[in-house]
Design a protein around this motif. Sequence first.
Motif, PDB file in Angstrom:
ATOM      1  N   LEU A  35      35.649  36.577  35.505  1.00 44.39           N
ATOM      2  CA  LEU A  35      36.391  37.610  35.549  1.00 44.39           C
ATOM      3  C   LEU A  35      37.954  37.000  35.669  1.00 44.39           C
ATOM      4  N   LYS A  56      30.674  44.283  44.163  1.00 43.39           N
ATOM      5  CA  LYS A  56      31.469  44.110  42.887  1.00 43.39           C
ATOM      6  C   LYS A  56      32.874  44.454  43.297  1.00 43.39           C
ATOM      7  N   THR A  57      33.015  45.367  44.343  1.00 48.51           N
ATOM      8  CA  THR A  57      34.745  45.315  44.590  1.00 48.51           C
ATOM      9  C   THR A  57      35.132  44.152  45.253  1.00 48.51           C
ATOM     10  N   LEU A  60      36.060  41.700  42.630  1.00 45.72           N
ATOM     11  CA  LEU A  60      37.257  42.063  41.963  1.00 45.72           C
ATOM     12  C   LEU A  60      38.340  41.654  42.968  1.00 45.72           C
ATOM     13  N   ARG A  61      38.468  42.008  44.171  1.00 52.07           N
ATOM     14  CA  ARG A  61      39.831  41.748  44.821  1.00 52.07           C
ATOM     15  C   ARG A  61      39.820  40.221  45.106  1.00 52.07           C
ATOM     16  N   THR A  74      49.041  44.478  38.710  1.00 49.05           N
ATOM     17  CA  THR A  74      47.567  44.910  38.750  1.00 49.05           C
ATOM     18  C   THR A  74      47.849  46.603  39.021  1.00 49.05           C
ATOM     19  N   VAL A 128      42.213  47.543  36.378  1.00 44.35           N
ATOM     20  CA  VAL A 128      41.054  47.695  36.961  1.00 44.35           C
ATOM     21  C   VAL A 128      40.566  49.007  36.927  1.00 44.35           C
ATOM     22  N   ASP A 130      37.477  51.082  38.646  1.00 44.24           N
ATOM     23  CA  ASP A 130      36.271  50.684  39.683  1.00 44.24           C
ATOM     24  C   ASP A 130      35.132  52.153  39.192  1.00 44.24           C
ATOM     25  N   VAL A 160      39.630  45.607  32.848  1.00 45.05           N
ATOM     26  CA  VAL A 160      38.456  45.390  33.781  1.00 45.05           C
ATOM     27  C   VAL A 160      37.549  46.618  33.933  1.00 45.05           C
ATOM     28  N   SER A 162      34.373  48.286  35.831  1.00 45.08           N
ATOM     29  CA  SER A 162      33.457  47.714  36.789  1.00 45.08           C
ATOM     30  C   SER A 162      32.338  49.018  37.378  1.00 45.08           C
TER      31      SER A 162
END
Length: 311
Positions: A35, A56-57, A60-61, A74, A128, A130, A160, A162
């Motif tokens: 990432l 996943k979250t 990402l964070r 972002t 991003v 989600d 991204v 996700s």
Amino acid sequence: MYKNFYKLQSSPFGTSPDPRFLYMMPHTREALACLEYGISARKGFTVLTGEVGTGKTTLLRRALSSFSSRRVSTAFVFNPRLDTLDFLEFVMTDFGIVPETRTKSGMLLQLNRWLIERFRMEETCVVVVDEAQNLSWELLEEIRLLTNLETSSEKLLQIVLSGQPELEEKLRHPSVRQLRQRVSLWCRTQSLSESQTHAYVAERLRIAGSREEIFSSDALDLVHRYSRGIPRIINLLCEHSLIVGYVEQAPQITPAIVEGVAVELELETQPFYISSAAMDSRGTRQSHLGSRDADSFRTTFNGEPTGRQDR
């Protein structure tokens, strides 16, 4: 309520995706490096997939927070069930841009001007999305077209996607083959093995301030069995076990406590099944790079495990 009893400074098994508690297992390091590389190298499209509850979250964070000292803007879209205009408005607003008009062409022109300004200031802009498996086909195509916002040498916008393993199935559809061809990096999260479950729980307790072995080894074996190695369910089991342990004034969480919590949560009769898409990819590598990017990735993140290629 149990923190004082078990001498903890914070709750180790909260439901919010707190990057502080991200436990770095080999596949986690690889996905995180994937990432970070995709964003910093301006690769355009990066896809992150994994079963429900596999972190996943949180990942990402953590990846986005690693850029806090650099110039990175972002936009985090947590609800993908939007039409095109709502999506563009949401992205612009999250970037801090006030739309001058609510027409598609007007917002795209304004966004493009803003991205060019940020590029000249050597900033990186990331969108991003989600829960991307829920994106409509129309919105997927619009997102693909956003990568046309570019200079002669660089992508102005990094995207991204996700989602759950169904996202990979969706991206295999012939109607989105143009988008799939633009994906430079594929990353995956996965469920934990029994030993990883033990280490995961121990690490979260350590970060929360524990200096003692709160869960017995046999209790953790049961945690893994009932959770099937899915971090979110591990957290749920451990949180409820700590509450029951406090109520019973038990200095250590025993298998009986975990068993009782699992029965209460109906984890034996109503297990959390892993999707067929995830099962198809188990045992394969958790990240995939296009052939042109593989050498750069390994050079940039030298020493990170690469696993096996599945494509």
